[in-house]
Enzyme design. Sequence first.
Site, PDB file in Angstrom:
ATOM      1  N   HIS A  58      91.163  58.161  86.526  1.00  0.00           N
ATOM      2  CA  HIS A  58      91.599  57.464  87.737  1.00  0.00           C
ATOM      3  C   HIS A  58      91.505  58.402  88.945  1.00  0.00           C
ATOM      4  O   HIS A  58      91.066  59.557  88.809  1.00  0.00           O
ATOM      5  CB  HIS A  58      93.001  56.876  87.557  1.00  0.00           C
ATOM      6  CG  HIS A  58      94.039  57.873  87.127  1.00  0.00           C
ATOM      7  ND1 HIS A  58      94.508  58.858  87.957  1.00  0.00           N
ATOM      8  CD2 HIS A  58      94.693  58.029  85.944  1.00  0.00           C
ATOM      9  CE1 HIS A  58      95.411  59.574  87.318  1.00  0.00           C
ATOM     10  NE2 HIS A  58      95.536  59.109  86.081  1.00  0.00           N
ATOM     11  N   HIS A  69      92.942  61.948  88.660  1.00  0.00           N
ATOM     12  CA  HIS A  69      92.069  62.911  87.973  1.00  0.00           C
ATOM     13  C   HIS A  69      90.942  63.349  88.911  1.00  0.00           C
ATOM     14  O   HIS A  69      90.568  64.516  88.972  1.00  0.00           O
ATOM     15  CB  HIS A  69      91.435  62.283  86.723  1.00  0.00           C
ATOM     16  CG  HIS A  69      92.420  61.895  85.664  1.00  0.00           C
ATOM     17  ND1 HIS A  69      92.431  60.649  85.073  1.00  0.00           N
ATOM     18  CD2 HIS A  69      93.426  62.587  85.090  1.00  0.00           C
ATOM     19  CE1 HIS A  69      93.403  60.600  84.181  1.00  0.00           C
ATOM     20  NE2 HIS A  69      94.023  61.763  84.171  1.00  0.00           N
ATOM     21  N   CYS A  75     108.077  64.463  73.095  1.00  0.00           N
ATOM     22  CA  CYS A  75     107.588  63.336  73.899  1.00  0.00           C
ATOM     23  C   CYS A  75     106.076  63.265  73.760  1.00  0.00           C
ATOM     24  O   CYS A  75     105.366  64.213  74.138  1.00  0.00           O
ATOM     25  CB  CYS A  75     107.980  63.508  75.366  1.00  0.00           C
ATOM     26  SG  CYS A  75     107.119  62.305  76.421  1.00  0.00           S
ATOM     27  N   CYS A 135     104.101  63.570  77.201  1.00  0.00           N
ATOM     28  CA  CYS A 135     103.876  64.934  77.727  1.00  0.00           C
ATOM     29  C   CYS A 135     103.192  65.808  76.691  1.00  0.00           C
ATOM     30  O   CYS A 135     102.758  66.899  77.018  1.00  0.00           O
ATOM     31  CB  CYS A 135     105.193  65.631  78.051  1.00  0.00           C
ATOM     32  SG  CYS A 135     106.202  64.828  79.270  1.00  0.00           S
ATOM     33  N   CYS A 164     112.412  60.584  78.182  1.00  0.00           N
ATOM     34  CA  CYS A 164     111.751  61.583  79.022  1.00  0.00           C
ATOM     35  C   CYS A 164     111.586  60.962  80.407  1.00  0.00           C
ATOM     36  O   CYS A 164     111.024  59.874  80.538  1.00  0.00           O
ATOM     37  CB  CYS A 164     110.383  61.914  78.429  1.00  0.00           C
ATOM     38  SG  CYS A 164     109.301  62.751  79.586  1.00  0.00           S
ATOM     39  N   HIS A 173     108.177  59.712  81.182  1.00  0.00           N
ATOM     40  CA  HIS A 173     107.622  58.645  80.334  1.00  0.00           C
ATOM     41  C   HIS A 173     108.739  57.727  79.849  1.00  0.00           C
ATOM     42  O   HIS A 173     109.037  57.663  78.647  1.00  0.00           O
ATOM     43  CB  HIS A 173     106.856  59.263  79.135  1.00  0.00           C
ATOM     44  CG  HIS A 173     105.693  60.095  79.574  1.00  0.00           C
ATOM     45  ND1 HIS A 173     105.780  61.457  79.735  1.00  0.00           N
ATOM     46  CD2 HIS A 173     104.431  59.741  79.921  1.00  0.00           C
ATOM     47  CE1 HIS A 173     104.610  61.918  80.168  1.00  0.00           C
ATOM     48  NE2 HIS A 173     103.776  60.906  80.286  1.00  0.00           N
ATOM     49  N   LYS A 220     103.311  58.339  91.222  1.00  0.00           N
ATOM     50  CA  LYS A 220     102.113  59.053  90.774  1.00  0.00           C
ATOM     51  C   LYS A 220     101.061  58.054  90.303  1.00  0.00           C
ATOM     52  O   LYS A 220     101.375  57.156  89.512  1.00  0.00           O
ATOM     53  CB  LYS A 220     102.507  59.960  89.599  1.00  0.00           C
ATOM     54  CG  LYS A 220     101.344  60.731  89.015  1.00  0.00           C
ATOM     55  CD  LYS A 220     101.806  61.499  87.778  1.00  0.00           C
ATOM     56  CE  LYS A 220     100.665  62.297  87.184  1.00  0.00           C
ATOM     57  NZ  LYS A 220     100.904  62.719  85.815  1.00  0.00           N
ATOM     58  N   LYS A 240      97.071  55.763  84.768  1.00  0.00           N
ATOM     59  CA  LYS A 240      96.129  54.844  84.131  1.00  0.00           C
ATOM     60  C   LYS A 240      96.435  53.406  84.540  1.00  0.00           C
ATOM     61  O   LYS A 240      95.545  52.661  84.934  1.00  0.00           O
ATOM     62  CB  LYS A 240      96.266  55.021  82.612  1.00  0.00           C
ATOM     63  CG  LYS A 240      95.231  54.306  81.815  1.00  0.00           C
ATOM     64  CD  LYS A 240      95.245  54.772  80.371  1.00  0.00           C
ATOM     65  CE  LYS A 240      96.545  54.378  79.672  1.00  0.00           C
ATOM     66  NZ  LYS A 240      96.493  54.457  78.210  1.00  0.00           N
TER      67      LYS A 240
HETATM   68  N1  MSP Z   1      95.520  67.418  79.024  1.00  0.00           N
HETATM   69  C1  MSP Z   1      96.509  67.938  79.901  1.00  0.00           C
HETATM   70  C2  MSP Z   1      95.996  69.169  80.627  1.00  0.00           C
HETATM   71  C3  MSP Z   1      95.562  70.272  79.719  1.00  0.00           C
HETATM   72  S1  MSP Z   1      94.902  71.622  80.621  1.00  0.00           S
HETATM   73  C4  MSP Z   1      94.706  72.807  79.473  1.00  0.00           C
HETATM   74  C5  MSP Z   1      96.863  66.868  80.944  1.00  0.00           C
HETATM   75  N2  MSP Z   1      96.011  65.856  81.064  1.00  0.00           N
HETATM   76  S2  MSP Z   1      96.181  64.664  82.122  1.00  0.00           S
HETATM   77  O1  MSP Z   1      95.048  63.803  81.913  1.00  0.00           O
HETATM   78  O2  MSP Z   1      97.479  64.073  82.006  1.00  0.00           O
HETATM   79  O3  MSP Z   1      96.120  65.307  83.545  1.00  0.00           O
HETATM   80  C6  MSP Z   1      95.011  66.113  83.887  1.00  0.00           C
HETATM   81  C7  MSP Z   1      95.163  66.657  85.295  1.00  0.00           C
HETATM   82  O4  MSP Z   1      95.121  65.561  86.195  1.00  0.00           O
HETATM   83  C8  MSP Z   1      96.482  67.393  85.516  1.00  0.00           C
HETATM   84  O5  MSP Z   1      96.290  68.579  86.264  1.00  0.00           O
HETATM   85  C9  MSP Z   1      97.299  66.394  86.300  1.00  0.00           C
HETATM   86  O6  MSP Z   1      98.210  66.987  87.195  1.00  0.00           O
HETATM   87  C10 MSP Z   1      96.192  65.681  87.082  1.00  0.00           C
HETATM   88  N3  MSP Z   1      96.647  64.356  87.516  1.00  0.00           N
HETATM   89  C11 MSP Z   1      96.874  63.254  86.761  1.00  0.00           C
HETATM   90  N4  MSP Z   1      97.356  62.257  87.575  1.00  0.00           N
HETATM   91  C12 MSP Z   1      97.437  62.731  88.849  1.00  0.00           C
HETATM   92  C13 MSP Z   1      97.671  62.130  90.102  1.00  0.00           C
HETATM   93  N5  MSP Z   1      98.087  60.887  90.239  1.00  0.00           N
HETATM   94  N6  MSP Z   1      97.422  62.875  91.200  1.00  0.00           N
HETATM   95  C14 MSP Z   1      96.862  64.136  91.132  1.00  0.00           C
HETATM   96  N7  MSP Z   1      96.637  64.718  89.966  1.00  0.00           N
HETATM   97  C15 MSP Z   1      97.205  64.171  88.812  1.00  0.00           C
HETATM   98  O7  MSP Z   1      97.883  67.037  81.593  1.00  0.00           O
END
Ligand code: MSP
Length: 511
Positions: free
Chosen positions: A19, A22, A127, A130, A144, A147, A297, A300
Amino acid sequence: MSRTFYITTAIDYVNGKPHLGHAYEKIGADVIARWRRLMGDDVYYLTGTDEHGSKVEKTAEKAGLGPQEYVDSLVPAFKSAWSGLNISYDRFIRTTDADHAQTAMKLLELIRDRGYLSEQKYEGWYCDGCEAFKTDKDLVDSKCPDHPTLDPRWIEETNLFFKLSEFQDQLLAHYDAHPEFVSPGFRRNEVLSLIRGGLMDVSISRSRESVGWGISIPFRPDSVLYVWFEALINYLTGAGFGHDSDLYEQRWPAVHILGKDVTRFHCVLWPAMLMAAGLPLPDRIFAHGWVLTGGEKMSKSSGVGVEPVAMAERYGADPVRFYLVTQVPWGKDGEFTWERFETTYTAFLANGIGNLLSRSVSMAIKYFDGGVPSGPTETRLRDLCEEVVAESTAAFDALRITEGSAAAWRIVRECNEQIQARAPWAMAKDESQREALASFLYGLLESLRIAAALLSPVMPTKCAALQDALGCSDDRHRQGAELLSWGGLIAGSPLSKPAPLFPRLDQLLAE
Ligand code: MSP
């Protein structure tokens, strides 16, 4: 040979499509990677996916697929999103890649051999959202807080533990000696108070019975590595650790870019793991904030309707990149709304830089026979550009990409204001002002050239088109001072009227 500028992002869980949140991180890191290339560095940019653990395992199960089959089916969506957004990564790492399992084991064995693993019984909450162990005080009303729709699970297992508690003093000493280690500063302070609050050992294995999907631990049958402990190691895998020592020497340490929600893992656990293995710590860690939607935030579920690929197809990658970098301040949170996105497009891109290019080139063609005019130096714009180059460079170098772009934007704003104030169309009617007009128009075009160079990490495609329109496509091969010094545009070079750089939204969307 000089050291590589090795930059990484967090690797995304593959429990859904990527999304805009990411995308924000991958774009931010891309801007930094492109900036460093522009400064002449040898850059290696690593991004990828985090594919093990119970979260992915459960989502796969729900989809009626085996975990490998499930992750294989989703990874193309990440790769095509990043290619649609022009992310210039050098490797897309998957934690299911064979070299990653090798590096993970190598690091684990090093840590074990240096005495930092122990066997302990774990009893407590976990959790799945997380992928983290929780204490009672982490939970609010037994849930959590991040979540609230998931029920934490009670786990009782005898696991392998990493002796994180032994690293409190070393970590504090490192933070003390390296004030730039974690930024922004307020995140650094949060992490410091976490470390000062005391650290507990971390369970780093999971029994195959509770989590089947992970990297097996050869010296501990029926166990897999805890997903966070394993995922962090991807940064060493990407550097070649454990399989190519020359590459590793060249690349490591890294600059890590990640979100504020995962600082605990990156700024506490990861440096301690490296200390335990006797390896150098990352150079710098930058924690960005969140892209919000409706104050929450983006995730998905809330990200439905703002798919990065569809946005890039509709508006082009550069407006999406521009919005995220300039309107969601790097290091803090910022809201995405369609209304704000379209207003930004119109005000900054169509009416701002797009209009400036078209007006400046049209006037040069009309008043100076289609070529770049020459005249005495236009000192006002030159002084501004020199000031902006210094400011923007300092900000980009310090990973502050929103500030770096905002500084560059001052050139665009000032040029548009100067056109209004000095009315070159009136100057053109007065023969005695011919030289002044030539200087002013040269100044506008040259300022645009410099603005395009500074903004090219943010909007690579449009800034390349701008360079073409100014007849300085060579700028794409220039770096550093050669690119950013006043006077690069050659007087007399032919100009041709460019197609609109950023068509008006009604035209763009009608296509
Ligand atoms: N898999 C772990 C990271 C492992 S790194 C060794 C994870 N994955 S995640 O898919 O949940 O998030 C990946 C990255 O995207 C994280 O740095 C997270 O902060 C970022 N983001 C996910 N949603 C976000 C927003 N809405 N805004 C900005 N970044 C955020 O955590």
